[in-house]
Design a protein around this motif. Sequence first.
Motif, PDB file in Angstrom:
ATOM      1  N   ALA A 155     -11.281 -17.673   1.008  1.00  0.00           N
ATOM      2  CA  ALA A 155     -10.104 -17.097   0.693  1.00  0.00           C
ATOM      3  C   ALA A 155      -9.002 -17.851   1.236  1.00  0.00           C
ATOM      4  CB  ALA A 155      -9.994 -15.752   1.203  1.00  0.00           C
ATOM      5  N   ALA A 156      -8.168 -18.377   0.424  1.00  0.00           N
ATOM      6  CA  ALA A 156      -7.295 -19.206   1.015  1.00  0.00           C
ATOM      7  C   ALA A 156      -5.797 -18.776   0.686  1.00  0.00           C
ATOM      8  CB  ALA A 156      -7.574 -20.556   0.334  1.00  0.00           C
ATOM      9  N   TRP A 157      -4.860 -18.798   1.716  1.00  0.00           N
ATOM     10  CA  TRP A 157      -3.588 -18.453   1.425  1.00  0.00           C
ATOM     11  C   TRP A 157      -2.512 -19.631   0.846  1.00  0.00           C
ATOM     12  CZ3 TRP A 157      -0.843 -14.130   1.175  1.00  0.00           C
ATOM     13  CH2 TRP A 157       0.367 -14.226   1.374  1.00  0.00           C
ATOM     14  N   ILE A 158      -2.019 -19.351  -0.142  1.00  0.00           N
ATOM     15  CA  ILE A 158      -1.093 -20.199  -0.879  1.00  0.00           C
ATOM     16  C   ILE A 158       0.286 -19.907  -0.648  1.00  0.00           C
ATOM     17  CG2 ILE A 158      -0.506 -21.333  -2.967  1.00  0.00           C
ATOM     18  CD1 ILE A 158      -3.431 -20.232  -4.170  1.00  0.00           C
ATOM     19  N   PRO A 159       1.158 -20.694  -0.124  1.00  0.00           N
ATOM     20  CA  PRO A 159       2.509 -20.484   0.317  1.00  0.00           C
ATOM     21  C   PRO A 159       3.242 -20.179  -1.014  1.00  0.00           C
ATOM     22  CG  PRO A 159       1.830 -22.000   1.677  1.00  0.00           C
ATOM     23  CD  PRO A 159       0.619 -22.076   0.789  1.00  0.00           C
ATOM     24  N   SER A 347      -9.739 -16.276  26.691  1.00  0.00           N
ATOM     25  CA  SER A 347      -8.484 -15.635  27.339  1.00  0.00           C
ATOM     26  C   SER A 347      -7.401 -15.910  26.056  1.00  0.00           C
ATOM     27  CB  SER A 347      -7.929 -16.494  28.590  1.00  0.00           C
ATOM     28  OG  SER A 347      -7.809 -17.659  28.257  1.00  0.00           O
ATOM     29  N   SER A 348      -6.256 -15.259  26.267  1.00  0.00           N
ATOM     30  CA  SER A 348      -5.185 -15.315  25.316  1.00  0.00           C
ATOM     31  C   SER A 348      -4.788 -16.890  25.214  1.00  0.00           C
ATOM     32  CB  SER A 348      -4.038 -14.494  25.880  1.00  0.00           C
ATOM     33  OG  SER A 348      -3.729 -14.929  27.097  1.00  0.00           O
ATOM     34  N   ALA A 349      -4.948 -17.830  26.260  1.00  0.00           N
ATOM     35  CA  ALA A 349      -4.874 -19.199  26.229  1.00  0.00           C
ATOM     36  C   ALA A 349      -5.254 -19.904  24.818  1.00  0.00           C
ATOM     37  CB  ALA A 349      -5.184 -19.956  27.334  1.00  0.00           C
ATOM     38  N   PHE A 350      -6.426 -19.236  24.491  1.00  0.00           N
ATOM     39  CA  PHE A 350      -6.913 -19.745  23.181  1.00  0.00           C
ATOM     40  C   PHE A 350      -6.315 -19.322  21.883  1.00  0.00           C
ATOM     41  CE2 PHE A 350     -10.021 -20.535  26.270  1.00  0.00           C
ATOM     42  CZ  PHE A 350     -10.870 -21.641  26.089  1.00  0.00           C
ATOM     43  N   ARG A 351      -5.408 -18.559  21.906  1.00  0.00           N
ATOM     44  CA  ARG A 351      -4.863 -17.667  20.724  1.00  0.00           C
ATOM     45  C   ARG A 351      -4.073 -19.242  19.988  1.00  0.00           C
ATOM     46  NH1 ARG A 351      -1.438 -12.868  23.059  1.00  0.00           N
ATOM     47  NH2 ARG A 351      -3.196 -11.440  23.591  1.00  0.00           N
ATOM     48  N   SER A 352      -4.133 -18.963  18.631  1.00  0.00           N
ATOM     49  CA  SER A 352      -3.409 -20.221  17.961  1.00  0.00           C
ATOM     50  C   SER A 352      -2.391 -19.429  16.787  1.00  0.00           C
ATOM     51  CB  SER A 352      -4.381 -20.946  17.132  1.00  0.00           C
ATOM     52  OG  SER A 352      -3.675 -21.627  16.183  1.00  0.00           O
ATOM     53  N   ALA A 353      -1.291 -20.018  16.710  1.00  0.00           N
ATOM     54  CA  ALA A 353      -0.096 -19.374  15.958  1.00  0.00           C
ATOM     55  C   ALA A 353      -0.567 -19.846  14.289  1.00  0.00           C
ATOM     56  CB  ALA A 353       1.146 -20.060  16.041  1.00  0.00           C
ATOM     57  N   GLU A 354      -1.560 -20.696  14.084  1.00  0.00           N
ATOM     58  CA  GLU A 354      -2.192 -20.992  12.830  1.00  0.00           C
ATOM     59  C   GLU A 354      -3.071 -20.440  12.438  1.00  0.00           C
ATOM     60  OE1 GLU A 354      -2.228 -25.221  13.041  1.00  0.00           O
ATOM     61  OE2 GLU A 354      -0.180 -25.675  13.256  1.00  0.00           O
ATOM     62  N   HIS A 355      -4.144 -20.081  13.116  1.00  0.00           N
ATOM     63  CA  HIS A 355      -5.528 -19.467  12.594  1.00  0.00           C
ATOM     64  C   HIS A 355      -5.889 -18.347  13.733  1.00  0.00           C
ATOM     65  CE1 HIS A 355      -7.561 -21.627  15.689  1.00  0.00           C
ATOM     66  NE2 HIS A 355      -6.982 -22.650  15.700  1.00  0.00           N
ATOM     67  N   LEU A 356      -6.894 -17.630  13.180  1.00  0.00           N
ATOM     68  CA  LEU A 356      -7.353 -16.717  13.907  1.00  0.00           C
ATOM     69  C   LEU A 356      -8.656 -17.074  14.661  1.00  0.00           C
ATOM     70  CD1 LEU A 356      -7.774 -13.407  11.617  1.00  0.00           C
ATOM     71  CD2 LEU A 356      -6.204 -13.487  13.501  1.00  0.00           C
ATOM     72  N   THR A 357      -8.913 -16.638  15.834  1.00  0.00           N
ATOM     73  CA  THR A 357     -10.117 -17.502  16.705  1.00  0.00           C
ATOM     74  C   THR A 357     -11.050 -16.387  16.896  1.00  0.00           C
ATOM     75  OG1 THR A 357      -8.889 -18.908  17.814  1.00  0.00           O
ATOM     76  CG2 THR A 357     -10.846 -18.535  18.776  1.00  0.00           C
ATOM     77  N   SER A 358     -12.348 -16.696  16.601  1.00  0.00           N
ATOM     78  CA  SER A 358     -13.651 -15.815  17.130  1.00  0.00           C
ATOM     79  C   SER A 358     -14.348 -16.325  18.031  1.00  0.00           C
ATOM     80  CB  SER A 358     -14.625 -15.445  15.772  1.00  0.00           C
ATOM     81  OG  SER A 358     -15.605 -14.665  16.220  1.00  0.00           O
ATOM     82  N   ASN A 359     -14.706 -15.777  19.298  1.00  0.00           N
ATOM     83  CA  ASN A 359     -15.907 -16.302  20.107  1.00  0.00           C
ATOM     84  C   ASN A 359     -17.185 -15.843  19.837  1.00  0.00           C
ATOM     85  OD1 ASN A 359     -15.684 -13.757  20.996  1.00  0.00           O
ATOM     86  ND2 ASN A 359     -14.650 -14.272  23.361  1.00  0.00           N
ATOM     87  N   THR A 360     -17.308 -15.045  18.497  1.00  0.00           N
ATOM     88  CA  THR A 360     -18.418 -14.297  18.143  1.00  0.00           C
ATOM     89  C   THR A 360     -18.359 -12.782  18.277  1.00  0.00           C
ATOM     90  OG1 THR A 360     -20.128 -15.077  19.620  1.00  0.00           O
ATOM     91  CG2 THR A 360     -19.629 -16.441  17.762  1.00  0.00           C
ATOM     92  N   LYS A 361     -17.540 -12.561  19.516  1.00  0.00           N
ATOM     93  CA  LYS A 361     -17.555 -11.173  19.973  1.00  0.00           C
ATOM     94  C   LYS A 361     -16.104 -10.550  19.516  1.00  0.00           C
ATOM     95  CE  LYS A 361     -20.803 -11.993  23.673  1.00  0.00           C
ATOM     96  NZ  LYS A 361     -21.049 -12.206  25.121  1.00  0.00           N
ATOM     97  N   LEU A 374       0.006 -14.170  13.057  1.00  0.00           N
ATOM     98  CA  LEU A 374       0.046 -15.707  12.862  1.00  0.00           C
ATOM     99  C   LEU A 374       1.597 -16.021  12.203  1.00  0.00           C
ATOM    100  CD1 LEU A 374      -3.266 -16.127  11.177  1.00  0.00           C
ATOM    101  CD2 LEU A 374      -2.890 -16.449  13.509  1.00  0.00           C
ATOM    102  N   GLU A 375       1.891 -17.403  12.664  1.00  0.00           N
ATOM    103  CA  GLU A 375       3.247 -17.763  12.053  1.00  0.00           C
ATOM    104  C   GLU A 375       3.376 -17.831  10.707  1.00  0.00           C
ATOM    105  OE1 GLU A 375       4.442 -21.160  14.063  1.00  0.00           O
ATOM    106  OE2 GLU A 375       4.709 -20.375  16.005  1.00  0.00           O
ATOM    107  N   GLU A 376       2.446 -18.431   9.805  1.00  0.00           N
ATOM    108  CA  GLU A 376       2.422 -18.668   8.501  1.00  0.00           C
ATOM    109  C   GLU A 376       2.121 -17.585   7.458  1.00  0.00           C
ATOM    110  OE1 GLU A 376       0.304 -22.354   7.970  1.00  0.00           O
ATOM    111  OE2 GLU A 376       1.683 -23.544   9.247  1.00  0.00           O
ATOM    112  N   LEU A 377       1.609 -16.659   8.172  1.00  0.00           N
ATOM    113  CA  LEU A 377       0.799 -15.325   7.443  1.00  0.00           C
ATOM    114  C   LEU A 377       1.563 -14.103   7.424  1.00  0.00           C
ATOM    115  CD1 LEU A 377      -1.707 -15.202   5.586  1.00  0.00           C
ATOM    116  CD2 LEU A 377      -2.804 -14.083   7.599  1.00  0.00           C
TER     117      LEU A 377
END
Length: 629
Positions: A155-159, A347-361, A374-377
Motif C-alpha cells: 500500500a503506497a501513498w501517491i501525492p 521513547s518519543s525520540a524515535f518518532r518520525s514525521a515521515e513514517h510510522l515506527t513499530s518496535n513490534t509492541k 505524519l507530515e506527508e499523510l
Amino acid sequence: MLLSPPAFVLSLLSYLLPSDWRLTTSELAPKPQQEKSILIIGAGSAGLGALKTAVDISKEDNLNWKIVLFEEREDVGGVWLPDSRTSPPELPKTPLYPYLRTNTPVPFMTYPSFVFPPGTPLYPHHDHVLKYHQTYADAHNLWPYIRFNHSVLNAAWIPSDTATSASMIRGAGRFVKRGATAKQSQWNITFQPGLDSRAEKFALFDHLVVASGNHHIPNVVHWRGEDEWLAHGHDRAIKHAIRYRYPEDYTGKKVLFVGAGDSSFDIAKQVVQFADKVYISVRHEVAPLPGTELRADISHFSTDAIHFVDGTALQDVDIVILGTGYQIRKQFLESSALVKIDPTANSSAFRSAEHLTSNTKYLFPLYKHIFPILEELPITALAFIGIPMNIPNCPSDVAQSMFALQVIKHGDGVLPGKTELLEELDEQEEGVRRGGFDPYVRGHRLIRGTEMDYQDDLVEFLKKKGLIRDDGRRFVEKWRRDVPSPGACPKPRLVLPYIPSTTREFFSSMPPNVKPSIRKEEWEKRLREVKVTKDVGIDDVPTVDRDLNRLIMDYLVIEGYKSAAEEFSQEADLTPPVDFESIESRMDIREALQRGDVEDAITRVNELNPEVSNQVCLQTGEYTRTGKD
C-alpha cells in the motif's frame, strides 16, 4: 442553470415570502454527492464493524462512496476461522485450536444491538463465534462488498498529480503501477486476487482502513545455546503457540511453556492431561496451574539442559512451547516504507514525521490508536481499527469505526492540528506511565479500567462536534461499566449453578485442585430455554432485550458482582433470581470448590441453605444423603 420542477416551484413561492426568508438558487440546488473510495483490509471483528459502519454512513447520508473490503482468506471471521496448516515454513493464518472456548461471556462479545442466537453457551466454543460473524454479515448484507482470497502486498501513498514511479514513490519498488497518475492523493494498492499467487493487480483508493488483526506474526524469542540443545536430543522442538492444535500430540512428552498469558495457560491446561510433565517458565509470580510446575525465566540452553535465571536447570524437556505473544506488524505498509520496524525504539525520540515506527509492541505515532500523525499523510488517509487490546473487541471496533469513518466523511478539519494531536499523544503515553507501565513496552494494551472510557470518549467527541445525533446515552451500556471487563482471551471460567447440589456425584465430578474446564449442565439448560425473538413483549420492551437482560443478570449474579446486579435489576426492571445478600456466600462456595476444599464448600452450602444441612451427614470421609430426623 436549470432547476428541477420542485426547485422551480419553490423558487416561485419564495417570492411570496418576506425577503429575509427567501431561498437562493444555490440553496435550492441539490447538493452534490460526496465521492470517496474506501478500501478496508480484513474481514474479522474489526473489518466487519468498519464495513457496516461505512455502508451505514454512505446510505444514510446518500453519499457516493465506493466501499470495498479485501480479505485474504475464504470467509469472514478473522482469527475465528480455523486453519489446520501448522507445519513450517508456512505460518498458520490463525492461532485458533480445535478445543478453544472463550473466557468472555457472550453478552460482552456482541456488536451493539446484535445478540448471539438462542442456545449459545455462555462461554462458547469457537465455532459459535465464527457463526456469529457470518450471521452478522448476513443480517447487514455485507457480502457484496467483500472480495475473498484477496491478499494485499503493498500500500503506497501517491501525492496528487504525481506520476507513479519507483523513484518518486518512496519504497514502493516493483509494486507501483507504472504510468498511473493520481489526479488527487490516493493509495496505490497492489494485491493478489484469487488463489493464483503469481497474479498481481493494482487499484487506487482515497482512503485505507486497516483492520487486519494483531495475531499473525508470532513473537519468537531466542536464547543462547538453543541450536545446540535442539541438535543433541531426539525429537526436541521449540515452537510458538500459533502452531499448537491438539493436546494429544504431546502424549508422554515433557513440555516447557514460556509465558504466563491466558493462551499459554489454556494450552497448558489441555496438554497437562496427556503430557508426562508440564513446566511453565514465568518472569513474575503467578498462581500455579494444577498439575504443572512453575520455573523461573530462561537464562540459556546447553547441549543437555535448559537453564533458568535462578540457577536451576531442566534436563528432561522434550518440547518448548512459546506463549510469547505476537508482533504489531503491517507488512503491506512496511513494503512501501510507511511503517519501519525498530525493536530498539523506546521513547518519543524515535518518532518520525515521515513514517510510522513499530518496535513490534507499539505502533506510533497514532492518534487514539487510530490515525497516523505524519507530515506527508493527511490524517484521514489511513485509519487502523482493532489495534487496542485488553478491551471487548466487537463493541470497541464499532466505536473506533464510528470515529474513523465520521472523521473521514467530514475531513481533517474536524480534528485539531497535528501539533495538538502529538501533544494529546504525549499525554496519553504519560497516563500509561502514571499507571505504572512503560507505553513503549505495554504498547496498545489498555490499562484495566480505561477501556470503557476509551470507547465513550470516541463517540462523545462525535456528538460534541455535531457529527452524529446526541441521544443522551453513553455508547457503553451501564451494566458493562459496572462489571470489570472479563477480557477476550481463551481461558474458560468456572461457572456454578445458583444452589450447588450436595450429592456425592456433584463433588466427585470436581477433583481436588483441578479447575473444571466446562460449564455446568444447568447453564446449558438455562441458555437453551432462552427464546430470543424480535417480538414486542411486556410494556413494549422487545423480547430480545428482556432475554439479553436476563442473561446479563444471571452473569452478574454468578460472577459475584453484587452491587452491579442490584443496580442492573432496578435499571432493567428485573426480579433478581436470588437474594442479593447471598451472593457473597455463593462466591465463598465457589472459591472453596476451586481450591479443592470440598468439606469447606459443603459447610458453606449448608450455612446458606439450612434445609440442606438436614440432608447431609459426614461418614468416614464420604457424603451420604439421609432422610430427615
